[in-house]
Motif scaffolding. Sequence first.
Motif, PDB file in Angstrom:
ATOM      1  N   ALA A 125       3.396 -43.410   2.212  1.00 43.46           N
ATOM      2  CA  ALA A 125       4.790 -43.230   1.781  1.00 43.46           C
ATOM      3  C   ALA A 125       5.421 -44.593   1.572  1.00 43.46           C
ATOM      4  CB  ALA A 125       5.565 -42.438   2.816  1.00 43.46           C
ATOM      5  N   LYS A 173       9.768 -48.715  12.350  1.00 46.55           N
ATOM      6  CA  LYS A 173       8.777 -48.221  11.406  1.00 46.55           C
ATOM      7  C   LYS A 173       9.462 -47.457  10.254  1.00 46.55           C
ATOM      8  CE  LYS A 173       6.008 -44.414  10.964  1.00 46.55           C
ATOM      9  NZ  LYS A 173       6.686 -43.393  10.239  1.00 46.55           N
ATOM     10  N   CYS A 176      10.794 -44.822   7.759  1.00 49.47           N
ATOM     11  CA  CYS A 176      10.969 -43.380   7.939  1.00 49.47           C
ATOM     12  C   CYS A 176      12.192 -42.937   7.140  1.00 49.47           C
ATOM     13  CB  CYS A 176      11.174 -43.081   9.427  1.00 49.47           C
ATOM     14  SG  CYS A 176      11.315 -41.326   9.790  1.00 49.47           S
ATOM     15  N   GLY A 177      12.142 -41.734   6.586  1.00 45.93           N
ATOM     16  CA  GLY A 177      13.285 -41.197   5.854  1.00 45.93           C
ATOM     17  C   GLY A 177      14.457 -40.931   6.783  1.00 45.93           C
ATOM     18  N   GLY A 182       6.496 -47.742  21.128  1.00 45.34           N
ATOM     19  CA  GLY A 182       7.857 -47.332  21.507  1.00 45.34           C
ATOM     20  C   GLY A 182       8.602 -46.682  20.361  1.00 45.34           C
TER      21      GLY A 182
HETATM   22  C1  LIG Z   1       8.331 -43.538   4.461  1.00 47.95           C
HETATM   23  C2  LIG Z   1       8.304 -42.434   5.506  1.00 47.95           C
HETATM   24  C3  LIG Z   1       9.337 -41.496   5.536  1.00 47.95           C
HETATM   25  C4  LIG Z   1       9.348 -40.518   6.536  1.00 47.95           C
HETATM   26  N1  LIG Z   1      10.432 -39.682   6.608  1.00 47.95           N
HETATM   27  C5  LIG Z   1      10.517 -38.776   7.618  1.00 47.95           C
HETATM   28  C6  LIG Z   1      11.681 -37.971   7.769  1.00 47.95           C
HETATM   29  O1  LIG Z   1      12.629 -38.062   7.011  1.00 47.95           O
HETATM   30  N2  LIG Z   1      11.723 -37.114   8.818  1.00 47.95           N
HETATM   31  C7  LIG Z   1      10.692 -37.016   9.716  1.00 47.95           C
HETATM   32  O2  LIG Z   1      10.784 -36.219  10.669  1.00 47.95           O
HETATM   33  N3  LIG Z   1       9.584 -37.774   9.607  1.00 47.95           N
HETATM   34  C8  LIG Z   1       9.470 -38.655   8.583  1.00 47.95           C
HETATM   35  N4  LIG Z   1       8.366 -39.450   8.480  1.00 47.95           N
HETATM   36  C9  LIG Z   1       7.319 -39.318   9.512  1.00 47.95           C
HETATM   37  C10 LIG Z   1       7.786 -39.999  10.816  1.00 47.95           C
HETATM   38  O3  LIG Z   1       8.253 -41.299  10.534  1.00 47.95           O
HETATM   39  C11 LIG Z   1       6.650 -40.086  11.841  1.00 47.95           C
HETATM   40  O4  LIG Z   1       6.096 -38.812  12.004  1.00 47.95           O
HETATM   41  C12 LIG Z   1       7.157 -40.622  13.179  1.00 47.95           C
HETATM   42  O5  LIG Z   1       7.600 -41.950  13.048  1.00 47.95           O
HETATM   43  C13 LIG Z   1       6.064 -40.581  14.239  1.00 47.95           C
HETATM   44  O6  LIG Z   1       6.562 -41.115  15.445  1.00 47.95           O
HETATM   45  P1  LIG Z   1       5.595 -41.785  16.524  1.00 47.95           P
HETATM   46  O7  LIG Z   1       6.453 -42.197  17.645  1.00 47.95           O
HETATM   47  O8  LIG Z   1       4.424 -40.913  16.747  1.00 47.95           O
HETATM   48  O9  LIG Z   1       4.991 -43.078  15.784  1.00 47.95           O
HETATM   49  P2  LIG Z   1       5.732 -44.306  15.134  1.00 47.95           P
HETATM   50  O10 LIG Z   1       7.104 -43.977  14.765  1.00 47.95           O
HETATM   51  O11 LIG Z   1       4.799 -44.826  14.087  1.00 47.95           O
HETATM   52  O12 LIG Z   1       5.830 -45.355  16.332  1.00 47.95           O
HETATM   53  C14 LIG Z   1       4.733 -46.108  16.747  1.00 47.95           C
HETATM   54  C15 LIG Z   1       5.284 -47.332  17.468  1.00 47.95           C
HETATM   55  O13 LIG Z   1       4.188 -48.007  18.072  1.00 47.95           O
HETATM   56  C16 LIG Z   1       4.330 -49.387  17.862  1.00 47.95           C
HETATM   57  N5  LIG Z   1       2.983 -49.953  17.893  1.00 47.95           N
HETATM   58  C17 LIG Z   1       1.973 -49.693  17.027  1.00 47.95           C
HETATM   59  N6  LIG Z   1       0.858 -50.341  17.391  1.00 47.95           N
HETATM   60  C18 LIG Z   1       1.168 -51.018  18.528  1.00 47.95           C
HETATM   61  C19 LIG Z   1       0.419 -51.855  19.385  1.00 47.95           C
HETATM   62  N7  LIG Z   1      -0.871 -52.138  19.156  1.00 47.95           N
HETATM   63  N8  LIG Z   1       1.038 -52.406  20.454  1.00 47.95           N
HETATM   64  C20 LIG Z   1       2.358 -52.131  20.706  1.00 47.95           C
HETATM   65  N9  LIG Z   1       3.108 -51.340  19.922  1.00 47.95           N
HETATM   66  C21 LIG Z   1       2.518 -50.783  18.853  1.00 47.95           C
HETATM   67  C22 LIG Z   1       5.013 -49.509  16.498  1.00 47.95           C
HETATM   68  O14 LIG Z   1       5.698 -50.751  16.343  1.00 47.95           O
HETATM   69  C23 LIG Z   1       5.955 -48.302  16.521  1.00 47.95           C
HETATM   70  O15 LIG Z   1       7.225 -48.631  17.033  1.00 47.95           O
HETATM   71  C24 LIG Z   1       8.305 -40.440   7.480  1.00 47.95           C
HETATM   72  C25 LIG Z   1       7.243 -41.351   7.434  1.00 47.95           C
HETATM   73  C26 LIG Z   1       7.247 -42.351   6.461  1.00 47.95           C
HETATM   74  C27 LIG Z   1       6.122 -43.350   6.457  1.00 47.95           C
END
Ligand SMILES: Cc1cc2nc3c(=O)[nH]c(=O)nc-3n(C[C@H](O)[C@H](O)[C@H](O)COP(=O)(O)OP(=O)(O)OC[C@H]3O[C@@H](n4cnc5c(N)ncnc54)[C@H](O)[C@@H]3O)c2cc1C
Length: 408
Positions: A196, A62, A64-65, A33
């Motif tokens: 990161a 999670k 994130c910046g 989510g």
């Molecule tokens: C330190 C850091 C700084 C960053 N800064 C930026 C920024 O400033 N701007 C930007 O655009 N991007 C930034 N990023 C990248 C950005 O955070 C990611 O690209 C983005 O979060 C991806 O979104 P997502 O929904 O694909 O995955 P995620 O945000 O990783 O979401 C995955 C979700 O799945 C859930 N989950 C995982 N495994 C399971 C499971 N087995 N069962 C149930 N739930 C589960 C997790 O709890 C999480 O809520 C940064 C990343 C990091 C690590």
Amino acid sequence: MHPLKTPNSCYYCLSSPTNLLSGRKLRVAVVGGGPAGSSGAEALASGGIETFLFERSTSIAKPCGGAIPLCMLDEFSLPLYLIDRHVTRMKIISPSNLTVDFGSKTLKPHESIPMLRREVLDSFLRSRAQSSGAHLIPALVTHLEVPSSSTEPYIIHHTSNNTKRTLAVDVIIGADGANSRVAKSIKAGNYTCAIAFQERIRLPEEKMEYYQNLAEMYVGNDVSPDFYAWVFPKCDHVAVGTGTVCSKPDIKVYQRGIRERVSHKINGGKVIKVEAHPIPEHPRPTRVRGRVALVGDAAGYVTKCSGEVRKNVRRGDSEGLGGRGKDAREALVEICGDEYVQRMTFDSYLYKKLANGDRWEDVKMVLNTIGSLVRCRIVEREMEALKVNEASKSNHLPIASAVSFLTW
Ligand SMILES: Cc1cc2nc3c(=O)[nH]c(=O)nc-3n(C[C@H](O)[C@H](O)[C@H](O)COP(=O)(O)OP(=O)(O)OC[C@H]3O[C@@H](n4cnc5c(N)ncnc54)[C@H](O)[C@@H]3O)c2cc1C
């Protein structure tokens, strides 16, 4: 009672397995989510699909910046109250502390980089998915059973409060981030990741004032050999972080590096959160298998040009060229001072589309870039290196590095 509370008799569970699409709605599970999963679940539920959104931790977001492109506000209909800060000034700071102001002259009056906290964004997006009809299941998905035929359902095993349950679905969206279990279950293959690290630091009011609408990016070996470090403002604190691909075990050393560089600005601050997470470097070899699709970080959909800049910053150092990496970064920061480079950068970052360049400005940019490279002694050293090593022919710091510097 919610049907999932009676696991042995409910409509959604194994005891009444689904027959694919026999006069009923398509049933989709979205695992994860975060932004990708929640917006996916919202779109599916709004389209009349029976949607289950699994999130293992609804209270902790999670790391994130939290900087988002301006166009996301419209594209995802995000209300302005989600935004902590509208950054209108960026400083890019070289190893020798050469500082370039990015944005103050080039951003248009209505433009800014919105900064938010992920816990705020994620919970908003999940609630909106629920309002559209998605069922939020606060549980950890432990594994999937992949059916052997196209008419059988996928079985999702999940657990919450020590209770194990299953759910049969037709389609799965794997939005479970960089450590995706869904990706493993469908043997989607691996990707390289950066790591990161970030600390959230609550600053005394007068220090926070400095970061009101300002974000900072630092380059240099002390803060990262192949990435950049940042200070991003949030509501009442700053996020101070860094990343690396090529030297992951040293991530804490680089974090100390950025803390030292900004020590006078964050003195008296209190660390309220420490977080670390992988960032994919490129897409997974497989993103769709059968009726399972990966999205977001699980798929490895990173902004390509941000990978590019890391690769180029990294090149300067990893080849044992002594001070060249430092000089390359000095040149990179100098190039960022060019207004045309800034405009191109903002156009591509804020609106997530290829910026339309101007041919004459492009030529000027090439000349300015060469000037920066010469001033920072890159060209001279490259020529020397070319004479010695034929293979180094392609090792020039590309102009595109500057344009892609800002982008995630
Ligand atoms: C330190 C850091 C700084 C960053 N800064 C930026 C920024 O400033 N701007 C930007 O655009 N991007 C930034 N990023 C990248 C950005 O955070 C990611 O690209 C983005 O979060 C991806 O979104 P997502 O929904 O694909 O995955 P995620 O945000 O990783 O979401 C995955 C979700 O799945 C859930 N989950 C995982 N495994 C399971 C499971 N087995 N069962 C149930 N739930 C589960 C997790 O709890 C999480 O809520 C940064 C990343 C990091 C690590």
